[in-house]
Design a protein around this motif. Structure first.
Motif, PDB file in Angstrom:
ATOM      1  N   GLU A  26      48.855 -58.258  52.888  1.00  0.00           N
ATOM      2  CA  GLU A  26      48.750 -57.083  53.756  1.00  0.00           C
ATOM      3  C   GLU A  26      49.958 -56.987  54.672  1.00  0.00           C
ATOM      4  O   GLU A  26      50.338 -57.959  55.326  1.00  0.00           O
ATOM      5  N   ASP A  27      50.558 -55.814  54.698  1.00  0.00           N
ATOM      6  CA  ASP A  27      51.667 -55.546  55.611  1.00  0.00           C
ATOM      7  C   ASP A  27      51.088 -55.492  57.023  1.00  0.00           C
ATOM      8  O   ASP A  27      50.145 -54.741  57.281  1.00  0.00           O
ATOM      9  N   PRO A  28      51.633 -56.281  57.972  1.00  0.00           N
ATOM     10  CA  PRO A  28      51.058 -56.321  59.320  1.00  0.00           C
ATOM     11  C   PRO A  28      51.198 -55.002  60.087  1.00  0.00           C
ATOM     12  O   PRO A  28      50.428 -54.740  61.003  1.00  0.00           O
ATOM     13  N   VAL A  29      52.145 -54.166  59.711  1.00  0.00           N
ATOM     14  CA  VAL A  29      52.363 -52.901  60.412  1.00  0.00           C
ATOM     15  C   VAL A  29      51.516 -51.789  59.815  1.00  0.00           C
ATOM     16  O   VAL A  29      50.783 -51.088  60.515  1.00  0.00           O
ATOM     17  N   THR A  30      51.596 -51.614  58.488  1.00  0.00           N
ATOM     18  CA  THR A  30      50.904 -50.495  57.837  1.00  0.00           C
ATOM     19  C   THR A  30      49.486 -50.844  57.400  1.00  0.00           C
ATOM     20  O   THR A  30      48.710 -49.958  57.083  1.00  0.00           O
ATOM     21  N   GLN A  36      53.658 -58.901  46.840  1.00  0.00           N
ATOM     22  CA  GLN A  36      54.952 -59.290  47.389  1.00  0.00           C
ATOM     23  C   GLN A  36      55.115 -60.800  47.306  1.00  0.00           C
ATOM     24  O   GLN A  36      54.150 -61.529  47.090  1.00  0.00           O
ATOM     25  N   GLU A  37      56.346 -61.256  47.477  1.00  0.00           N
ATOM     26  CA  GLU A  37      56.620 -62.690  47.440  1.00  0.00           C
ATOM     27  C   GLU A  37      56.147 -63.316  48.744  1.00  0.00           C
ATOM     28  O   GLU A  37      56.521 -62.867  49.824  1.00  0.00           O
ATOM     29  N   VAL A  38      55.316 -64.345  48.633  1.00  0.00           N
ATOM     30  CA  VAL A  38      54.716 -65.019  49.784  1.00  0.00           C
ATOM     31  C   VAL A  38      55.103 -66.495  49.735  1.00  0.00           C
ATOM     32  O   VAL A  38      55.039 -67.125  48.673  1.00  0.00           O
TER      33      VAL A  38
END
Length: 120
Positions: A26-30, A36-38
């Motif tokens: 999860e994108d922290p902003v949107t 995605q690469e984690v």
């Protein structure tokens, strides 16, 4: 508690590695979840070893020479299949992917690697 065997092994480990995986995050902003690469682990002590393997050709042609790349590190880390491992040893950094099931031993694990091409 780390055993005396493990401490002895770690004295031979002169590399470090970072483990990354392609996962939904999860994108922290949107607050939108997308792949995605984690980074799963960073700066793990490890040892990279290389072994040349030669096999004779059954067709009478030249022998096939392959290289087995093995990573040794602590057995407390879970390294998922298909992840990327960035290993730095002897001032050389390479990207690898985990190719096989790890061999789990009493004080460490060994993972056969391949040079990283792309995520599976």
């Amino acid at each position: 508690m780390v055993s005396a065997r493990r401490k002895a092994l770690e004295m031979l480990w002169r590399g470090s590695c970072t483990v990354k995986a392609w996962q939904d995050a999860e994108d922290p902003v949107t607050h939108i979840t997308k792949p995605q690469e984690v980074t799963l682990h960073e700066n793990l002590k490890c040892k990279l070893s290389h072994k040349a393997l030669t096999s004779a050709s059954s067709s009478g042609g030249p022998a096939i020479i392959a290289e087995q790349i093995k990573l040794s590190l602590g057995n407390e880390y879970k390294i998922p299949a298909g992840c990327k491992l960035i290993v730095t040893q002897d001032e050389v950094t390479e990207e690898y992917s985990r190719s096989g099931k790890p061999g789990i031993f009493m004080d460490h694990q060994e993972i056969v690697l391949e040079l990283f091409k792309k995520y599976a």
